[in-house]
Write an enzyme that holds these catalytic residues in place. Structure first.
Site, PDB file in Angstrom:
ATOM      1  N   THR A   1       4.209  -1.805   6.167  1.00 28.37           N
ATOM      2  CA  THR A   1       5.573  -1.258   6.199  1.00 28.37           C
ATOM      3  C   THR A   1       5.796  -0.445   7.479  1.00 28.37           C
ATOM      4  OG1 THR A   1       5.567  -1.131   3.800  1.00 28.37           O
ATOM      5  CG2 THR A   1       7.217   0.186   4.926  1.00 28.37           C
TER       6      THR A   1
ATOM      7  N   HIS B   1       6.404  -2.760  10.309  1.00 21.16           N
ATOM      8  CA  HIS B   1       7.808  -3.218  10.333  1.00 21.16           C
ATOM      9  C   HIS B   1       8.686  -2.163  11.010  1.00 21.16           C
ATOM     10  CE1 HIS B   1       7.531  -6.810   7.835  1.00 21.16           C
ATOM     11  NE2 HIS B   1       6.810  -6.146   6.953  1.00 21.16           N
TER      12      HIS B   1
ATOM     13  N   HIS C   1       3.484   6.803   4.545  1.00 15.67           N
ATOM     14  CA  HIS C   1       3.556   7.089   3.103  1.00 15.67           C
ATOM     15  C   HIS C   1       2.185   7.079   2.429  1.00 15.67           C
ATOM     16  CE1 HIS C   1       3.949   2.755   3.684  1.00 15.67           C
ATOM     17  NE2 HIS C   1       3.184   2.666   2.616  1.00 15.67           N
ATOM     18  N   GLU C   2       1.127   6.709   3.190  1.00 19.12           N
ATOM     19  CA  GLU C   2      -0.218   6.671   2.585  1.00 19.12           C
ATOM     20  C   GLU C   2      -0.978   7.890   3.080  1.00 19.12           C
ATOM     21  OE1 GLU C   2      -1.900   2.949   3.811  1.00 19.12           O
ATOM     22  OE2 GLU C   2      -0.292   1.777   2.901  1.00 19.12           O
TER      23      GLU C   2
ATOM     24  N   CYS D   1      12.993   4.381 -15.885  1.00 17.33           N
ATOM     25  CA  CYS D   1      12.062   5.520 -15.890  1.00 17.33           C
ATOM     26  C   CYS D   1      11.718   5.918 -17.326  1.00 17.33           C
ATOM     27  CB  CYS D   1      12.673   6.709 -15.159  1.00 17.33           C
ATOM     28  SG  CYS D   1      12.726   6.479 -13.369  1.00 17.33           S
TER      29      CYS D   1
ATOM     30  N   LEU E   1       3.455 -10.863  -4.097  1.00 21.75           N
ATOM     31  CA  LEU E   1       3.594  -9.531  -3.512  1.00 21.75           C
ATOM     32  C   LEU E   1       3.990  -9.584  -2.037  1.00 21.75           C
ATOM     33  CD1 LEU E   1       1.819  -6.340  -4.257  1.00 21.75           C
ATOM     34  CD2 LEU E   1       1.628  -7.079  -1.909  1.00 21.75           C
ATOM     35  N   GLY E   2       3.503 -10.605  -1.298  1.00 20.98           N
ATOM     36  CA  GLY E   2       3.866 -10.742   0.123  1.00 20.98           C
ATOM     37  C   GLY E   2       5.368 -10.926   0.268  1.00 20.98           C
TER      38      GLY E   2
ATOM     39  N   ILE F   1       5.768  -8.579  -7.968  1.00 20.84           N
ATOM     40  CA  ILE F   1       5.022  -7.321  -8.050  1.00 20.84           C
ATOM     41  C   ILE F   1       5.654  -6.317  -7.092  1.00 20.84           C
ATOM     42  CG2 ILE F   1       2.780  -6.187  -7.706  1.00 20.84           C
ATOM     43  CD1 ILE F   1       2.759  -8.239  -9.992  1.00 20.84           C
TER      44      ILE F   1
HETATM   45 ZN   LIG Z   1       1.660   1.221   2.203  1.00 16.08          ZN
HETATM   46 ZN   LIG Z   2      14.954   6.078 -12.653  1.00 15.20          ZN
END
Ligand SMILES: [Zn+2]
Ligand SMILES: [Zn+2]
Length: 346
Positions: A41, A44, A64-65, A100, A262-263, A287
């Site tokens: 990501t 990108h 984000h990791e 949620c 997932l890709g 996914i």
């Molecule tokens: Zn990631």
């Molecule tokens: Zn929500």
């Protein structure tokens, strides 16, 4: 403090100085970041492709990791304390919508992603909501804990494929595809094939336990069919996002098999729905993200039991300020997971 930021609507990322974050809100913690992972990501975002152009509103801090150490806690925070190591789920969700409230927060339509929709973790310090924090087990080293997020993507995909006792084909061996090999093995897969064009990644795939690891082509298809008694694999784990790989993977998949996808293709693609899905009687599952927080418990167990596999996935650890080198490795396909290190381990 230092941040790596998408400064303007153009290719690249910039290292900048910023003020420290304000004190954390009541339900937040402030974390001194020690390690971050570079994700596809982020690539990108670096490359400023069509997806990034349509999604990001610069200036945005990327990343984000992560893993880091709590340095301040908000007034309402009781479960976490200063000095504790934490990672983060990068999907901030509303907590009250239909999804949620039924344990499917990864589908929340009010999701905001850290490092995409708002400032991310490529920074010395970040404030994070306590609902997204994951306390890291003492048995997991920090350079492993930094990649809970992508290992979680792999865990989510492989667990939805139902691999126990079955033959598996993984198309695309980036970091998530590679870790999927070790996860499929640990979840009881009988035979694992990998199709991937890059030779660097093929040799890592073998090291991680793939029975067959070959570039796309007739040789790979023939070997996979032979190894599965002419039926083809039970499970397809699609990690490449490439139209040809998807087409070929669905062709190889046995009748009644399961495909988990997932890709992410960079554009709309076409598949032969009648021949590849309907008449084959397959099940296809999309996914997205990780199940909060079921997947995180599963990844914690996997990391505690399989440190050697996670160690193989972390192919490079570079200083934070050498991020350009990390992105270059990603662009050349000469890495699995690149980690940037911000500080010495506490
Ligand atoms: Zn990631
Ligand atoms: Zn929500």
């Amino acid at each position: 403090m230092r941040v790596i930021c998408k400064k303007e609507q153009d290719v690249g990322l910039a290292l900048q100085k910023r003020d420290l974050p304000p004190p954390p809100k009541d339900d937040e913690v402030q974390v001194r970041v020690t390690h971050v992972g570079i994700c596809g990501t982020d690539l990108h975002i670096y490359n400023w492709d069509d997806w990034a152009k349509n999604r990001l509103k610069p200036p945005v801090v990327a990343g984000h990791e992560m893993v880091g150490v709590i340095v301040k806690v908000g007034q309402a925070v009781t479960k976490y304390s200063v000095g504790q190591r934490v990672s983060v789920e990068c999907h901030k969700v509303c907590g009250i919508c239909r999804y949620c409230r039924t344990g499917r927060g990864h589908l929340c339509f009010k999701t905001s992603i850290i490092g995409v929709d708002e400032d991310g973790v490529f920074a010395d310090y970040v404030n994070l909501p306590v609902s997204n924090i994951w306390g890291v087990d003492d048995g997991i080293p920090s350079h492993h804990a930094a990649i809970f997020d992508p290992v979680g993507n792999a865990m989510h995909a492989v667990s939805k494929a139902g691999v126990a006792g079955h033959s598996v084909l993984i198309t695309g061996a980036g970091a998530i595809g590679l870790i999927s090999i070790a996860i499929a093995r640990s979840l009881g897969a009988r035979h694992i094939s990998v199709i991937e064009p890059q030779s660097y990644k093929l040799s890592l795939a073998k090291e991680l336990g793939a029975d067959i690891a070959l570039p796309p082509g007739q040789e790979a298809n023939a070997a996979i069919l032979k190894a599965t008694g002419g039926f083809g694999p039970h499970c397809l784990i699609e990690m490449s996002g490439h139209e040809k790989a998807i087409e070929n993977g669905l062709d190889l998949l046995q009748l009644g098999g399961t495909a988990v996808m997932l890709g992410i293709p960079s554009d709309k693609i076409s598949i032969d729905l009648a021949q590849s899905v309907i008449f084959k009687g397959i099940t296809m599952k999309g996914i997205v993200g990780r199940e909060m927080f079921k997947t995180w418990f599963e990844v914690e167990s996997f990391m505690l039991k399989n440190p050697d596999a996670v160690e193989k996935i972390v192919s490079h650890i570079l200083p934070f300020e050498s991020y350009e080198e990390g992105f270059k490795l990603m662009q050349q396909g000469l890495c699995a997971k690149v980690i940037l290190k911000l500080e010495e381990d506490a």
